[in-house]
Design a protein around this motif. Structure first.
Motif, short mmCIF file in Angstrom:
data_model
loop_
_atom_site.label_atom_id
_atom_site.label_comp_id
_atom_site.label_asym_id
_atom_site.label_seq_id
_atom_site.Cartn_x
_atom_site.Cartn_y
_atom_site.Cartn_z
N MET A 1 42.11 11.21 -43.54
CA MET A 1 40.71 11.57 -43.79
C MET A 1 40.59 12.22 -45.16
SD MET A 1 38.33 14.23 -41.65
CE MET A 1 36.71 14.69 -42.25
N ARG A 2 39.64 11.74 -45.94
CA ARG A 2 39.42 12.29 -47.27
C ARG A 2 38.33 13.34 -47.18
NH1 ARG A 2 36.33 10.56 -52.08
NH2 ARG A 2 37.52 11.04 -53.96
N HIS A 3 38.68 14.56 -47.52
CA HIS A 3 37.73 15.65 -47.43
C HIS A 3 36.90 15.76 -48.72
CE1 HIS A 3 39.23 17.45 -43.71
NE2 HIS A 3 40.45 17.20 -44.13
N THR A 4 35.75 16.39 -48.59
CA THR A 4 34.93 16.77 -49.73
C THR A 4 34.78 18.28 -49.72
OG1 THR A 4 33.69 14.68 -49.75
CG2 THR A 4 32.67 16.57 -50.84
N VAL A 5 35.01 18.90 -50.88
CA VAL A 5 34.92 20.35 -51.01
C VAL A 5 33.69 20.70 -51.84
CG1 VAL A 5 36.12 22.46 -51.71
CG2 VAL A 5 37.45 20.43 -51.08
N ASP A 6 32.86 21.57 -51.30
CA ASP A 6 31.81 22.19 -52.11
C ASP A 6 32.44 23.41 -52.77
OD1 ASP A 6 29.40 20.64 -51.81
OD2 ASP A 6 29.41 21.23 -49.71
N TYR A 7 32.55 23.36 -54.07
CA TYR A 7 33.22 24.39 -54.86
C TYR A 7 32.14 25.28 -55.49
CZ TYR A 7 36.27 26.12 -58.72
OH TYR A 7 36.98 26.88 -59.63
N PHE A 8 31.89 26.40 -54.83
CA PHE A 8 30.88 27.34 -55.31
C PHE A 8 31.56 28.35 -56.23
CE2 PHE A 8 29.00 25.86 -51.27
CZ PHE A 8 27.76 25.44 -51.73
N LEU A 9 31.09 28.43 -57.45
CA LEU A 9 31.78 29.24 -58.44
C LEU A 9 30.79 30.00 -59.31
CD1 LEU A 9 31.72 27.81 -61.62
CD2 LEU A 9 32.60 25.97 -60.16
N LEU B 1 33.99 27.88 -44.34
CA LEU B 1 33.99 28.66 -45.57
C LEU B 1 35.35 29.30 -45.82
CD1 LEU B 1 32.56 30.17 -47.95
CD2 LEU B 1 31.82 31.87 -46.24
N PHE B 2 35.82 29.20 -47.05
CA PHE B 2 37.03 29.88 -47.51
C PHE B 2 36.63 30.66 -48.76
CE2 PHE B 2 38.13 25.98 -45.43
CZ PHE B 2 39.25 26.25 -44.67
N TRP B 3 36.75 31.99 -48.71
CA TRP B 3 36.34 32.82 -49.85
C TRP B 3 37.56 33.35 -50.59
CZ3 TRP B 3 36.11 38.64 -49.68
CH2 TRP B 3 35.71 39.16 -50.92
N GLY B 4 37.57 33.09 -51.89
CA GLY B 4 38.56 33.71 -52.76
C GLY B 4 39.74 32.83 -53.10
N GLN B 5 40.23 32.99 -54.34
CA GLN B 5 41.38 32.21 -54.79
C GLN B 5 42.64 32.55 -54.00
OE1 GLN B 5 44.18 33.55 -56.77
NE2 GLN B 5 43.46 35.63 -56.34
N ASP B 6 42.65 33.71 -53.34
CA ASP B 6 43.80 34.07 -52.51
C ASP B 6 43.76 33.41 -51.14
OD1 ASP B 6 41.55 35.60 -51.98
OD2 ASP B 6 42.67 37.38 -51.41
N ARG B 7 42.77 32.55 -50.91
CA ARG B 7 42.71 31.77 -49.66
C ARG B 7 43.02 30.29 -49.89
NH1 ARG B 7 42.74 36.33 -48.64
NH2 ARG B 7 41.56 37.46 -47.05
N LEU B 8 43.55 29.98 -51.07
CA LEU B 8 43.82 28.57 -51.37
C LEU B 8 44.91 27.99 -50.48
CD1 LEU B 8 43.43 28.44 -55.24
CD2 LEU B 8 42.12 27.12 -53.56
N ASP B 9 45.79 28.81 -49.92
CA ASP B 9 46.77 28.28 -48.97
C ASP B 9 46.07 27.71 -47.74
OD1 ASP B 9 48.85 28.93 -50.62
OD2 ASP B 9 49.50 30.69 -49.48
N PHE B 10 45.02 28.39 -47.29
CA PHE B 10 44.27 27.89 -46.14
C PHE B 10 43.46 26.65 -46.52
CE2 PHE B 10 44.83 32.41 -44.94
CZ PHE B 10 45.46 32.21 -43.72
N VAL B 11 42.94 26.63 -47.75
CA VAL B 11 42.25 25.43 -48.24
C VAL B 11 43.22 24.25 -48.23
CG1 VAL B 11 41.13 24.37 -50.24
CG2 VAL B 11 40.57 26.72 -49.60
N ALA B 12 44.44 24.49 -48.70
CA ALA B 12 45.45 23.42 -48.74
C ALA B 12 45.73 22.89 -47.34
CB ALA B 12 46.73 23.94 -49.38
N ARG B 13 45.86 23.76 -46.37
CA ARG B 13 46.11 23.32 -45.00
C ARG B 13 44.98 22.43 -44.51
NH1 ARG B 13 48.22 28.66 -41.64
NH2 ARG B 13 49.90 29.26 -43.06
N LYS B 14 43.76 22.84 -44.81
CA LYS B 14 42.59 22.07 -44.37
C LYS B 14 42.56 20.70 -45.05
CE LYS B 14 38.43 21.79 -42.42
NZ LYS B 14 38.19 21.91 -40.95
N LEU B 15 42.83 20.66 -46.34
CA LEU B 15 42.75 19.40 -47.07
C LEU B 15 43.88 18.45 -46.71
CD1 LEU B 15 41.66 20.55 -50.65
CD2 LEU B 15 40.24 19.67 -48.80
N ARG B 16 44.99 18.99 -46.23
CA ARG B 16 46.13 18.13 -45.88
C ARG B 16 46.08 17.60 -44.45
NH1 ARG B 16 49.99 22.38 -49.02
NH2 ARG B 16 49.81 21.45 -51.09
N THR B 17 45.09 18.04 -43.69
CA THR B 17 44.97 17.53 -42.31
C THR B 17 44.31 16.18 -42.31
OG1 THR B 17 42.87 18.70 -42.02
CG2 THR B 17 44.86 19.82 -41.27
#
Length: 199
Positions: free
Chosen positions: A1-9, A183-199
């Motif tokens: 599955m290809r995810h789409t990320v809304d990158y709010f910055l 929602l994932f807040w903060g650059q220190d949550r990128l490990d959790f973002v990675a887990r989500k994107l790799r599923t």
């Protein structure tokens, strides 16, 4: 599955800067799509209990500087914790990134976001200055007419739309990543973002 990320910055955010290249690499690695969505924290903070930096308690301001140094050293990312041009208005750069996203696509907007955040935090340049923004466009090999377009009503409307989308997604700080409504807040949550994107 290809995810789409809304990158709010927020382009003036040191945390956006610290996380940007790692997030960009993660998007490339996973083949994910990204919507680059600069937002106006000046509208979001009052709704979410956030305070602009000068209004925060002294101990919070001091700890922020400590954490910036820690993350800069841990990640090997050069950063001036108190750069020459900060605080700085983020709206001009945010609208420029929005214009580039609109006309040139996500990859170009990601490249410009990296350049803008680096300009503030590593190069100590003034991203509220039109001359700086024009130079950054040139350095990214992007169309110089984007600067004028960034001041047009359609770009402001899209910037406002991004800000409202952030509010609707319960975003309260930068950077924030929203994937499938989560929602994932903060650059220190990128490990959790990675887990989500790799599923």
């Amino acid at each position: 599955m290809r995810h789409t990320v809304d990158y709010f910055l927020a382009p003036q955010s040191p945390w956006t800067y610290l996380g940007h290249e790692r997030f960009a690499a993660l998007v490339r690695e996973t083949g994910s799509a990204v919507r680059v969505r600069p937002m106006d924290l000046g509208k979001i903070f009052p709704l979410s209990g956030g305070l602009p930096l000068p209004k925060r308690a002294p101990q919070r301001q001091a700890y922020r500087l400590l954490e910036l140094r820690r993350f800069s050293e841990a990640l090997g990312v050069p950063l001036h914790p108190q750069p020459r041009f900060f605080p700085v208005a983020g709206d001009p750069a945010a609208r420029l990134i929005t214009a580039v996203a609109l006309h040139d696509g996500a990859d170009a907007a990601m490249k410009l976001t990296g350049a803008v955040t680096t300009a503030v935090w590593a190069q100590e340049r003034d991203i509220a200055d039109p001359g700086t923004l024009a130079a950054l466009l040139a350095e990214c090999a992007l169309d110089e007419t984007r600067l004028g377009q960034s001041e047009q009503p359609d770009v402001q409307a899209l910037y406002d739309e991004n800000t409202q989308a952030a509010i609707d997604a319960s975003v309260f700080g930068a950077p924030s990543y929203v994937i499938d409504g989560e929602l994932f807040w903060g650059q220190d949550r990128l490990d959790f973002v990675a887990r989500k994107l790799r599923t």
